[in-house]
Every structure is written in structure tokens, then in C-alpha cells.
Scaffold this motif. Structure first.
Motif, short mmCIF file in Angstrom:
data_model
loop_
_atom_site.label_atom_id
_atom_site.label_comp_id
_atom_site.label_asym_id
_atom_site.label_seq_id
_atom_site.Cartn_x
_atom_site.Cartn_y
_atom_site.Cartn_z
N VAL A 10 0.77 -4.96 -8.57
CA VAL A 10 1.44 -6.03 -8.76
C VAL A 10 2.15 -6.08 -10.41
O VAL A 10 1.18 -6.42 -11.01
CB VAL A 10 0.91 -7.50 -8.37
CG1 VAL A 10 1.99 -8.49 -8.44
CG2 VAL A 10 0.48 -7.47 -6.87
N LEU A 11 3.30 -5.70 -10.41
CA LEU A 11 3.80 -5.84 -11.70
C LEU A 11 4.35 -7.08 -12.33
O LEU A 11 5.29 -7.79 -11.88
CB LEU A 11 5.01 -4.69 -12.08
CG LEU A 11 4.52 -3.40 -11.58
CD1 LEU A 11 5.70 -2.29 -11.94
CD2 LEU A 11 3.19 -2.59 -12.34
N TRP A 80 -0.63 4.53 -4.91
CA TRP A 80 -0.40 3.14 -5.55
C TRP A 80 1.16 2.61 -4.96
O TRP A 80 1.76 3.45 -4.49
CB TRP A 80 -0.02 3.45 -6.89
CG TRP A 80 -1.23 3.82 -7.84
CD1 TRP A 80 -2.25 3.07 -8.36
CD2 TRP A 80 -1.75 5.12 -7.88
NE1 TRP A 80 -3.29 3.74 -8.85
CE2 TRP A 80 -2.90 4.99 -8.76
CE3 TRP A 80 -1.21 6.36 -7.69
CZ2 TRP A 80 -3.72 6.10 -9.06
CZ3 TRP A 80 -1.86 7.68 -8.25
CH2 TRP A 80 -3.07 7.44 -8.81
N LEU A 81 0.89 1.55 -4.59
CA LEU A 81 2.11 0.69 -4.17
C LEU A 81 2.49 0.13 -5.35
O LEU A 81 1.94 -1.01 -5.81
CB LEU A 81 1.92 -0.05 -2.93
CG LEU A 81 1.94 0.17 -1.54
CD1 LEU A 81 0.79 1.72 -1.27
CD2 LEU A 81 2.04 -0.67 -0.45
N VAL A 82 3.87 0.20 -5.82
CA VAL A 82 4.30 -0.48 -6.91
C VAL A 82 5.28 -1.72 -6.39
O VAL A 82 6.17 -1.43 -5.83
CB VAL A 82 5.45 0.52 -7.89
CG1 VAL A 82 6.07 -0.17 -9.03
CG2 VAL A 82 4.13 1.83 -8.44
N LEU A 83 4.88 -2.74 -6.73
CA LEU A 83 5.40 -4.08 -6.23
C LEU A 83 5.81 -4.90 -7.42
O LEU A 83 4.62 -5.71 -8.13
CB LEU A 83 4.52 -4.75 -5.28
CG LEU A 83 5.13 -5.94 -4.69
CD1 LEU A 83 6.09 -5.66 -3.65
CD2 LEU A 83 3.98 -6.70 -4.03
N PRO A 84 6.99 -5.02 -7.94
CA PRO A 84 7.22 -6.17 -8.88
C PRO A 84 6.95 -7.56 -8.30
O PRO A 84 7.12 -7.84 -7.19
CB PRO A 84 8.75 -6.02 -8.86
CG PRO A 84 8.92 -4.58 -8.43
CD PRO A 84 8.19 -4.37 -7.32
N ALA A 85 6.32 -8.29 -9.13
CA ALA A 85 5.78 -9.55 -8.80
C ALA A 85 6.92 -10.61 -8.38
O ALA A 85 6.52 -11.55 -7.83
CB ALA A 85 4.99 -10.13 -9.73
#
Length: 178
Positions: A10-11, A80-85
Motif C-alpha cells: 500500500v503506497l 507483490w501487488l502494488v496498490l496506491p493508497a
């Protein structure tokens, strides 16, 4: 010992300049949305997915830097799952579907009605390349250099990010229709 289960990254490091430029107050991630903050909605979906997760909020200069730091912080992840917050409407089922699709491809790009969304998923084999990222482009070059699986999902939440106060109002309307 590496896990086979991918970790949701969670970015939450972005500065939210477009949000403030559109008239928003403070951090877009802490903006109120249907009784909770934007990031609380995002984290609730991540927790409901049952997948392990890591919140990266170190104030990095670009998305690439955030991804690199998050991958370094989760060395035992199965991917990894890259998910912007700032995607508060993403559904837990969408996160699980993307994670499961990693068994069929090394990069998974979810798509809603022709529009690419998040989370974008990466298998372990991309770990070194992800850790080497820097700058604003995120992992776009890794996606372009791979045979990414385009996963069609019926979830407008994967493309509903909050960049402006107008986006926040649209998300509020979408939540009301769920």
C-alpha cells in the motif's frame, strides 16, 4: 524461507499536490469519504482480502522509490501487488483475483472496461528490478518489458483514484450506489 503468497504494497508516500491544487485541504489520504478517511477505506479492503500487506509511507520522492522501499521491506513475499493508497473503492475480491492470477503470469495488470488499474502484481522473479526502481514512473518499464496478463475485472474501484476534490466527490457518489 519465501512465502508463495504475494504481499499487498500500500503506497502512501505521495505528496498529494494535485489534490491541494484542486482545493483540497491537507493530505488526500486523510480526506473524509463516507465517514472514514480515504486510506481507511483502502486499508479496510486490503484487510478484508486476507492477503498480507505492508504500508509504505516513508515520504519517498516518487512512486518508483516507494515501490523499491516496500519490496526491500518485504523480502520473504511470494510476489507483490502494488496498490496506491488513494484507491478507496477497490474491492477485496479484486485484490484476491489479481493475487491468484500471479500463478498464471509474472506480471498481472487489472483492467476495468478497457482502462488499466491497480493493483499491478509482480512475481518474485521481478524483485531485483523492483528494488532498483526510482523516480515517478513506478514500475511501468517492468510492465512494458514483460508479457503482462491483462485481467478484466468488473470493479470500478481499481480505476477510481483520488487526485482531486472532484475525484473525492465522484468516489462518494459511487460508494452511495454500492
Amino acid at each position: 524461507m519465501h512465502s508463495s503468497i504475494p504481499v499487498v504494497l500500500v503506497l502512501a508516500s505521495g505528496r498529494g499536490e494535485r489534490f491541494r491544487a484542486s482545493g483540497g485541504q491537507g493530505s488526500k489520504l486523510h480526506a473524509p469519504l463516507a465517514g472514514r478517511t480515504v486510506i481507511e477505506h483502502t486499508l479496510a479492503a486490503v484487510q478484508a482480502s486476507g492477503l498480507p500487506f505492508h504500508v509504505e509511507d516513508g515520504g519517498h520522492p516518487g512512486m518508483g522509490d516507494s515501490i523499491a522501499a516496500a519490496v526491500q521491506a518485504t523480502p520473504d513475499a511470494g510476489g507483490w501487488l502494488v496498490l496506491p493508497a488513494d484507491l478507496p473503492l477497490v474491492r477485496p475480491e479484486s485484490l484476491r483475483a489479481v493475487a491468484e492470477a500471479l500463478e498464471r503470469a509474472s506480471v498481472v495488470v487489472p483492467v476495468y472496461r478497457g482502462t488499466r488499474g491497480h493493483p499491478v502484481a509482480f512475481a518474485r522473479e521481478h524483485g531485483d528490478a523492483l528494488q532498483a526502481l526510482a523516480g515517478a514512473d513506478g514500475a511501468a518499464a517492468i510492465v512494458r518489458g514483460s508479457l503482462a496478463l491483462r485481467l478484466e475485472l468488473d470493479d470500478p474501484g481499481i480505476v477510481t483514484d483520488i487526485d482531486t476534490v472532484e475525484d473525492l466527490a465522484r468516489a462518494e457518489r459511487l460508494l452511495a450506489t454500492r
